[in-house]
Motif scaffolding. Structure first.
Motif, PDB file in Angstrom:
ATOM      1  N   VAL A  47       0.847  -1.194   0.000  1.00 35.72           N
ATOM      2  CA  VAL A  47       0.000   0.000   0.000  1.00 35.72           C
ATOM      3  C   VAL A  47       0.881   1.242   0.000  1.00 35.72           C
ATOM      4  N   LEU A  48       1.944   1.221   0.797  1.00 36.80           N
ATOM      5  CA  LEU A  48       2.880   2.343   0.830  1.00 36.80           C
ATOM      6  C   LEU A  48       3.480   2.591  -0.551  1.00 36.80           C
ATOM      7  N   GLU A  49       3.946   1.531  -1.200  1.00 37.65           N
ATOM      8  CA  GLU A  49       4.546   1.652  -2.535  1.00 37.65           C
ATOM      9  C   GLU A  49       3.543   2.218  -3.546  1.00 37.65           C
ATOM     10  N   LEU A  50       2.312   1.715  -3.513  1.00 39.81           N
ATOM     11  CA  LEU A  50       1.282   2.216  -4.437  1.00 39.81           C
ATOM     12  C   LEU A  50       0.989   3.692  -4.178  1.00 39.81           C
ATOM     13  N   ALA A  51       0.905   4.076  -2.902  1.00 37.92           N
ATOM     14  CA  ALA A  51       0.625   5.474  -2.562  1.00 37.92           C
ATOM     15  C   ALA A  51       1.776   6.388  -2.985  1.00 37.92           C
ATOM     16  N   LEU A  52       3.022   5.932  -2.790  1.00 30.89           N
ATOM     17  CA  LEU A  52       4.177   6.737  -3.219  1.00 30.89           C
ATOM     18  C   LEU A  52       4.211   6.889  -4.735  1.00 30.89           C
ATOM     19  N   GLU A  53       3.959   5.804  -5.462  1.00 31.70           N
ATOM     20  CA  GLU A  53       3.929   5.879  -6.927  1.00 31.70           C
ATOM     21  C   GLU A  53       2.836   6.828  -7.391  1.00 31.70           C
ATOM     22  N   TYR A  54       1.691   6.801  -6.725  1.00 32.70           N
ATOM     23  CA  TYR A  54       0.588   7.709  -7.063  1.00 32.70           C
ATOM     24  C   TYR A  54       1.032   9.168  -6.886  1.00 32.70           C
TER      25      TYR A  54
END
Length: 86
Positions: A47-54
């Protein structure tokens, strides 16, 4: 916006700007700025990785130097080691 999966397997899209915090215990709980909680199958780090990429796609957080996602090698588009995207 990030794609996530509820515990029952239903896929949904969450506005990552609304994430207040994420907890792993053992399921992943996402608490939104509204106070609502969502439980997802993804691990906290995912979730952290997806949020950072967003956020990077929104240009709020620059891509790291040498990032494979930076495809434009034009030095004129480099700002502090990060490519500007148009």
């Amino acid at each position: 916006m990030i794609k996530l999966t509820r515990l029952d397997g239903e896929r949904f899209i969450l506005n990552a700007d609304l994430i207040r915090y994420v907890e792993q215990r053992p399921d992943t709980f996402i608490t939104l700025t509204s106070g609502e909680r969502v439980i997802v199958r993804e691990q906290m780090d995912d979730v952290l990785e997806l949020a950072l990429e967003y956020q990077q796609r929104k240009h709020l957080i620059p891509f790291p130097v040498g990032c494979l996602k930076c495809t434009n090698d034009d030095p004129a588009l480099l700002v502090r080691g990060t490519h500007l995207r148009f």
